[in-house]
Motif scaffolding. Structure first.
Motif, short mmCIF file in Angstrom:
data_model
loop_
_atom_site.label_atom_id
_atom_site.label_comp_id
_atom_site.label_asym_id
_atom_site.label_seq_id
_atom_site.Cartn_x
_atom_site.Cartn_y
_atom_site.Cartn_z
N LEU A 201 67.01 -67.47 -28.92
CA LEU A 201 67.94 -66.72 -29.77
C LEU A 201 68.99 -65.95 -28.97
CD1 LEU A 201 65.46 -65.38 -32.47
CD2 LEU A 201 67.14 -67.21 -32.70
N GLY A 202 69.00 -66.14 -27.65
CA GLY A 202 70.00 -65.46 -26.84
C GLY A 202 69.80 -63.97 -26.74
N LEU A 203 68.53 -63.51 -26.74
CA LEU A 203 68.21 -62.09 -26.67
C LEU A 203 67.74 -61.71 -25.27
CD1 LEU A 203 66.21 -61.75 -30.01
CD2 LEU A 203 68.65 -61.33 -29.64
N LEU A 204 67.74 -60.44 -24.98
CA LEU A 204 67.27 -59.95 -23.69
C LEU A 204 65.75 -59.94 -23.69
CD1 LEU A 204 68.02 -58.63 -20.95
CD2 LEU A 204 67.83 -56.41 -22.10
N ALA A 385 71.84 -75.85 -30.58
CA ALA A 385 71.31 -74.51 -30.84
C ALA A 385 70.83 -73.85 -29.55
CB ALA A 385 70.17 -74.59 -31.86
N LEU A 386 70.10 -74.60 -28.71
CA LEU A 386 69.61 -74.05 -27.45
C LEU A 386 70.75 -73.68 -26.51
CD1 LEU A 386 66.54 -76.35 -26.68
CD2 LEU A 386 66.49 -73.92 -27.19
N ALA A 387 71.77 -74.52 -26.48
CA ALA A 387 72.88 -74.28 -25.56
C ALA A 387 73.63 -73.00 -25.91
CB ALA A 387 73.84 -75.48 -25.58
N SER A 388 73.68 -72.66 -27.18
CA SER A 388 74.45 -71.49 -27.61
C SER A 388 73.59 -70.28 -27.95
CB SER A 388 75.30 -71.86 -28.84
OG SER A 388 74.47 -72.30 -29.91
N GLY A 389 72.27 -70.42 -27.91
CA GLY A 389 71.39 -69.31 -28.26
C GLY A 389 71.50 -68.91 -29.71
N ARG A 390 71.72 -69.91 -30.57
CA ARG A 390 71.84 -69.66 -32.01
C ARG A 390 70.86 -70.53 -32.78
NH1 ARG A 390 78.00 -70.20 -33.64
NH2 ARG A 390 77.85 -72.07 -32.32
N THR A 391 70.80 -70.37 -34.08
CA THR A 391 69.86 -71.12 -34.90
C THR A 391 70.51 -72.37 -35.45
OG1 THR A 391 70.47 -69.93 -36.93
CG2 THR A 391 68.74 -68.96 -35.57
N LEU A 392 69.68 -73.25 -36.00
CA LEU A 392 70.19 -74.49 -36.58
C LEU A 392 71.17 -74.22 -37.71
CD1 LEU A 392 66.93 -76.64 -36.67
CD2 LEU A 392 68.93 -77.04 -35.24
#
Length: 431
Positions: A201-204, A385-392
């Motif tokens: 999810l692109g979180l710390l 989704a993985l590349a951008s740290g976002r959801t489907l």
């Protein structure tokens, strides 16, 4: 024979008078040691010289693990709290001490409470490895369970065998889609071997997350406000408790604390989705002759606590074989848990013929379970989704995998699924 008791009551003016009064023969209680902190208390309990412990809320280093290890040693616990300090009583109950008396209770009342505590069952649970853990556990609820405001949320455990069947993808997808349907949702990363929800999810991932919540729960200080502070707010209806930044930090997720976090999570969200590790082995009692932490205890605790358990399997012969074996192992360990099978990454090729029919029949035949959901493979969407740290839903809203996850989320959250092309339904938050 007099009841042998250890005390761990620090900084209290009434402690000396109480110990002297308890030592009188007519109470039937003998104080064998006055401990100065939790470490001293546990060391004394390990010698087997005490039947019960009398402790106060301000004892140095007292936490949930201390109470659990006392239970594992067969030592019953009674708490004493200053009548003017309501928080002390609440903290002792939160730590798992069922019997808490006011500090001004008479020696007769204290002695009677100690005898009742010793007469009741003492259950160690999954917190530590102990040779007695291999024996059948006593039935009934945990003797140190306490009554609190009834929770409203449902816990969904997303579990599955080793081999990357897509547990995290399914957990994140269900949580995201449930939130988009208007359901207040909390996503929890409880994988003790390699949780990656934060990265997905692109979180710390260095934030306290679940480990921080477990520490506060162990100290009896976790409440709804504290849990919300520790969770990332991804969007108005979706929060995330990130997992361990490193796998070697697994001892921070002690099972009693994890159970307390899930109980509090039920109060803060309508749906709690937990990404679990694959391993449920409990062989520590075969490797240690003393109490030891259980690495897989957190996973077992989540599976026991969950309202719904999803077993995620890959749609290929190797993944199916691992799933069938894992389901058998889970059935032996937790016979009351009824997992629902979710087949992920369904695609032509690995299974000849009609893949859904063949996979469904194999799982029915060898595991005795029907398939709840088939999720199609969509590598392009998951890679984006993985590349951008976002959801489907953000990168590929028309993905068939996203549609399958939305249907599954609606069923688990018990809300209607919106028709294609319509925005998610809003759901008023209860409470």
């Amino acid at each position: 024979m007099a009841l042998q008791v250890v005390t761990a009551v620090t900084g209290a003016a009434w402690e000396a008078a109480l110990v002297g009064a308890l030592d009188r023969a007519d109470h039937g209680v003998t104080v064998v040691r006055r401990c100065v902190d939790a470490s001293d208390l546990l060391a004394t309990a390990a010698t087997g010289t005490a039947h019960a412990a009398l402790l106060s809320a301000d004892l140095h280093r007292l936490d949930v693990d201390t109470v659990t290890r006392l239970a594992a040693a067969g030592v019953a616990v009674v708490g004493l709290a200053d009548p003017a300090d309501a928080r002390a009583t609440e903290r002792l109950h939160a730590l798992g001490v069922a019997t808490v008396l006011p500090a001004d209770a008479t020696p007769t009342e204290v002695a009677e409470a100690l005898r009742r505590a010793v007469a009741g069952p003492v259950v160690a649970g999954h917190g530590v490895a102990d040779p007695r853990a291999a024996l059948p556990a006593a039935g009934g609820p945990h003797p140190q369970a306490t009554e609190r405001r009834p929770p409203r949320g449902r816990v969904v455990a997303v579990w599955g065998p080793t081999g990357a069947p897509g547990r995290t993808t399914v957990a994140v997808g269900i949580a995201d889609e449930a939130a988009r349907l208007g359901v207040p949702t909390l996503l929890v990363d409880a994988d003790v071997y390699g949780g990656v929800v934060a990265q997905v999810l692109g979180l710390l991932d260095e934030s306290p997350g679940l480990a921080g919540a477990a520490r506060q729960a162990a100290a009896g200080a976790l409440d709804e406000a504290a849990l919300k502070r520790l969770a990332w707010s991804v969007r108005p209806q979706l929060s995330v408790l990130t997992g361990l930044a490193r796998a070697d930090r697994w001892p921070e997720l002690r099972p009693p604390a994890v159970a307390a976090v899930l109980e509090e999570a039920r109060r803060s969200a309508d749906l709690v989705v937990v990404d679990c590790a694959f391993n449920v082995e409990e062989d520590e009692e075969l490797s240690f002759d003393t109490a030891a932490p259980r690495r897989n205890g957190a996973t077992v605790t989540v599976l026991e606590s969950a309202d719904d358990v999803l077993c995620v399997t890959g749609a290929d012969p190797v993944g199916l074989q691992r799933t069938i074996r894992a389901l058998g192992q889970l059935r032996d360990l937790l016979p009351d848990v009824e997992p629902a099978v979710v087949v992920n990454q369904v695609r032509p090729g690995p299974v000849p013929g009609d893949a859904r029919r063949e996979i469904g029949e194999a799982i029915e035949r060898f595991a005795g379970r029907s398939v709840l959901s088939f999720l199609p493979a969509d590598r392009a969407a998951t890679d984006a989704a993985l590349a951008s740290g976002r959801t489907l839903a953000e990168v590929a809203p028309g993905s068939p995998l996203r549609a399958g996850l939305r249907t599954l989320a609606a069923a688990l959250a018990q809300v209607p699924e919106p028709a294609p092309g319509r925005r998610g339904l809003r759901r008023r938050r209860a409470g």
